[in-house]
Design an enzyme around this catalytic site. Structure first.
Site, PDB file in Angstrom:
ATOM      1  N   GLY A 247       0.942  -1.197  -0.054  1.00  0.00           N
ATOM      2  CA  GLY A 247      -0.069  -0.137   0.219  1.00  0.00           C
ATOM      3  C   GLY A 247       0.751   1.213   0.119  1.00  0.00           C
TER       4      GLY A 247
ATOM      5  N   TYR B  19      -6.649 -16.741   6.098  1.00  0.00           N
ATOM      6  CA  TYR B  19      -6.183 -15.646   5.318  1.00  0.00           C
ATOM      7  C   TYR B  19      -6.699 -15.767   3.899  1.00  0.00           C
ATOM      8  CZ  TYR B  19      -3.336 -12.398   2.952  1.00  0.00           C
ATOM      9  OH  TYR B  19      -2.671 -11.390   2.103  1.00  0.00           O
TER      10      TYR B  19
END
Length: 316
Positions: free
Chosen positions: A33, A181
């Site tokens: 990110g 996950y």
């Protein structure tokens, strides 16, 4: 067969200008990110980092400004594990329109025990999937106000080998951290594609694209102190892995292209060129299990029930 001849060349190091655009990157303070935000900030756009940690957001913004002179970057507090907190995000953005949101933030636990969000959802499913699902719904009026906005969902190669258990989305019966996950990222990818189908049926100008970063390792990622520091020892030790995977700066390339490239279309999947693990971004065939629209529709309905938000209804 994927269209290749019609796709123009793309240079990850020479991005098109995007002055006047506003992009939100969730989890923009670290990892992939951060590099998505750094690269997009070089286009002249305004970058908003969504982060639950103000100190880490400040460090990320300082790093971006040191590398991108004149970067327009700011932060907004964003906690995807607390759905009630998302109601203030639109107001705190202080914009009339949003040109893209990159759903990048995520939690990856390595070991038990199973943990839950403030809303009582399994932590990874609740944060990675439900948090972004609800956030999309909150942001849809701003996205719809832009001329041609995009929702870019950052999935994971880990989702390729997983399948959803629609009767146990919260992993109550058989919790395994790695599997949970992978399934949380698969849920994100399913809904990213389902969102585009629903937006197309509404005639919306917003498009939804799904991407994945391939194999992205910290040890192959260039230093960005204090956001990320890589020792010489780590760099040398990871050199053999560079034949197969890449750093997080390169893992960001698919998401950046999905935001900026007019040739990218909603409903597509983009990832690294070489075996889906490393290299410049390219369009991939949508993975076979992601073409299961019945599963996606059931997941969508379950997500609406769990969040009280419907991102496919801009008026909600």
């Amino acid at each position: 067969m994927l269209p290749t001849s019609s796709v123009p060349s793309w240079d990850v190091h020479r991005l098109p200008r995007a002055e006047g655009s506003v992009f939100l990157v969730t989890g923009g303070n670290a990892g992939i990110g951060y590099f998505v935000a750094e690269q997009l900030s070089a286009t002249g756009a305004t970058l908003v980092l969504g982060s639950r940690d103000p100190a880490r957001a400040e460090a990320a913004m300082a790093s971006i400004r040191s590398r991108v002179p004149g970067a327009q970057v700011r932060a907004v507090r964003l906690d995807l594990a607390d759905l009630s907190s998302l109601s203030t995000v639109v107001e705190n953005l202080e914009v009339n329109a949003l040109d893209a949101v990159v759903h990048n933030a995520g939690v990856a636990l390595d070991d038990p025990p199973r943990r839950e969000t403030a809303d009582g959802h399994e932590l990874m499913f609740g944060t990675n999937h439900l948090g972004h699902f609800a956030l999309t719904g909150r942001l849809m009026p701003l996205l719809s106000a832009a001329p041609a906005a995009r929702v870019v969902t950052v999935g994971s190669f880990a989702a390729k080998s997983e399948r959803l258990d629609l009767d146990d989305l919260q992993s109550l019966r058989d919790y395994d951290a790695k599997r949970t996950y992978g399934r949380s990222k698969l849920a994100q990818m399913h809904v990213g594609l389902e969102l585009d189908r629903r937006l197309r049926s509404l005639g919306s100008s917003v498009e939804s694209v799904v991407v994945h970063p391939g194999g992205a390792l910290d040890s192959l990622t260039p230093s960005r102190p204090p956001v990320h520091a890589r020792s010489v020892r780590a760099r040398l030790g990871a050199a053999p892995a560079a034949l197969l995977v890449q750093g997080k700066h390169a893992g960001a390339w698919s998401a950046v292209r999905a935001v900026l490239d007019p040739a990218v279309r909603g409903g597509q999947l983009w990832g690294p060129r070489l075996f889906g693990l490393r290299g410049t971004p390219r369009q991939e065939a949508v993975w076979s299990h992601l073409t299961d629209t019945a599963t996606a529709a059931r997941l969508w309905d379950a997500s609406c029930d769990l969040t009280d938000v419907d991102p496919g209804n801009p008026c909600s």
